[in-house]
Enzyme design. Structure first.
Site: not given
Ligand code: NAD
Length: 295
Positions: A170, A238
């Site tokens: 990734k 990040k």
């Molecule tokens: P986001 O910030 O929209 O969602 C993350 C969620 O996790 C939030 O609702 C937050 O409240 C919750 N959270 C944080 N810490 C927590 C904890 N300790 N306990 C419980 N809940 C907690 O992020 P996202 O865009 O959904 O991304 C999530 C992961 O997927 C990341 O690692 C990101 O790099 C990866 N990712 C994102 C995308 C994208 O297009 N957004 C694509 C591929 C991968």
């Protein structure tokens, strides 16, 4: 099989919804309960902590922003590790540090719990449509056991090695993709500043050697001045940091990656940390006095 999902954000809300819609018994948790409301209305159950999720489920997924968030969720006072049981499977679908996953996997093994890392690509659209690519590190027997659940979220599953290897794949992808994002922004600012129509330029590059996935997003993002996430600048920063850390661990110099990190730093300094990653173009547009828009 009782399934838990922790982290109902931009990605997790779609991925967990797809598990629920496939008919599984789903329990969810997020730091912000309001994020869970649409899924609770569809029949998911709520748990107040990761520990409670682990106690009631034998398979738990997470999709959280950073390695620090994941460590806190796993090891905190009400963390997952306080509730997990022998035979459980924990699958982290975040983009995470391989070394963090290796540590969690080793600790979990002592409790008889199997850990897989299964980061995804395909963005929020792929998460919504269930067409993600899923890169799985860890025990293949555990992966086979949960294959049907993974296939509710993704169309292609790649077993790639031990726990941590999913994230190596990734991070390599994101290193390449974020470089494409930065260079596409630079190229379009240059072209527009030099007098070329952005739509025409896009059509040319789309059928030429500079074509790439990030530039293909421009008609729905940059060209419309739409910089809402999607994939946030903060998360991209990040990821590039994690890729550069991996380069240091394996002694591989990544000078282009360093430049991409600087681009993202500049974008954050300009106030765009919570915008979509296409926002890297904004500081350069400002500096050059042009806007790459088709409006
Ligand atoms: P986001 O910030 O929209 O969602 C993350 C969620 O996790 C939030 O609702 C937050 O409240 C919750 N959270 C944080 N810490 C927590 C904890 N300790 N306990 C419980 N809940 C907690 O992020 P996202 O865009 O959904 O991304 C999530 C992961 O997927 C990341 O690692 C990101 O790099 C990866 N990712 C994102 C995308 C994208 O297009 N957004 C694509 C591929 C991968």
């Amino acid at each position: 099989m009782k399934i838990g999902f922790i982290g109902i954000g931009q990605m997790g809300r779609h991925m967990s919804r797809r598990i629920l819609e496939a008919g599984y018994d789903l329990t969810i948790h997020d730091l912000k309960k309001e994020a869970a409301v649409p899924l609770l209305e569809k029949g998911a159950k709520w748990s107040n902590s990761p520990k409670e999720v682990a106690k009631s489920c034998e398979l738990v997924f997470s999709s959280l922003p950073t390695p620090q968030n994941i460590e806190e969720m796993v090891y905190g006072d009400s963390g997952l590790s306080k509730g997990w049981k022998k035979g459980d499977i924990y699958v982290d679908m975040s983009t995470n540090s391989p070394s963090t996953i290796r540590k969690i996997a080793a600790d979990a093994k002592k409790a008889g719990v199997t850990v897989l890392d299964a980061p995804v690509s395909g963005g929020t659209k792929g998460a919504d449509a269930g067409t993600l690519a899923i890169m799985v590190g860890g025990d293949t027997a555990a992966m086979e056991k949960i294959r049907d659940v993974l296939l509710t979220m993704g169309k292609k599953i790649f077993p790639v090695g031990d726990a941590g290897c999913g994230n190596i794949c990734k991070l390599v992808n994101n290193l390449i993709s974020l470089a494409c994002n930065s260079i596409s922004a630079e190229g379009f600012v240059l072209g527009v500043k030099a007098g070329i129509d952005p739509q025409t330029l896009w059509e040319i590059v789309s059928m030429s050697t500079g074509n790439n996935w990030c530039m293909q997003q421009f008609p729905n993002t940059t060209f419309k001045g739409n910089f809402e996430p999607g994939f946030r600048v903060g998360l991209a920063y990040k990821d590039i940091g994690l890729a550069l850390d991996l380069g240091k661990e394996y002694k591989v110099p990544l000078p282009v990656g360093e430049t991409v990190k600087k681009d993202l730093q500049d974008t954050i300094a300009a106030g765009f940390i919570d915008k979509g990653v296409d926002a890297v173009i904004l500081p350069l547009e400002k500096e050059c006095g042009v806007k790459v828009r088709t409006l």
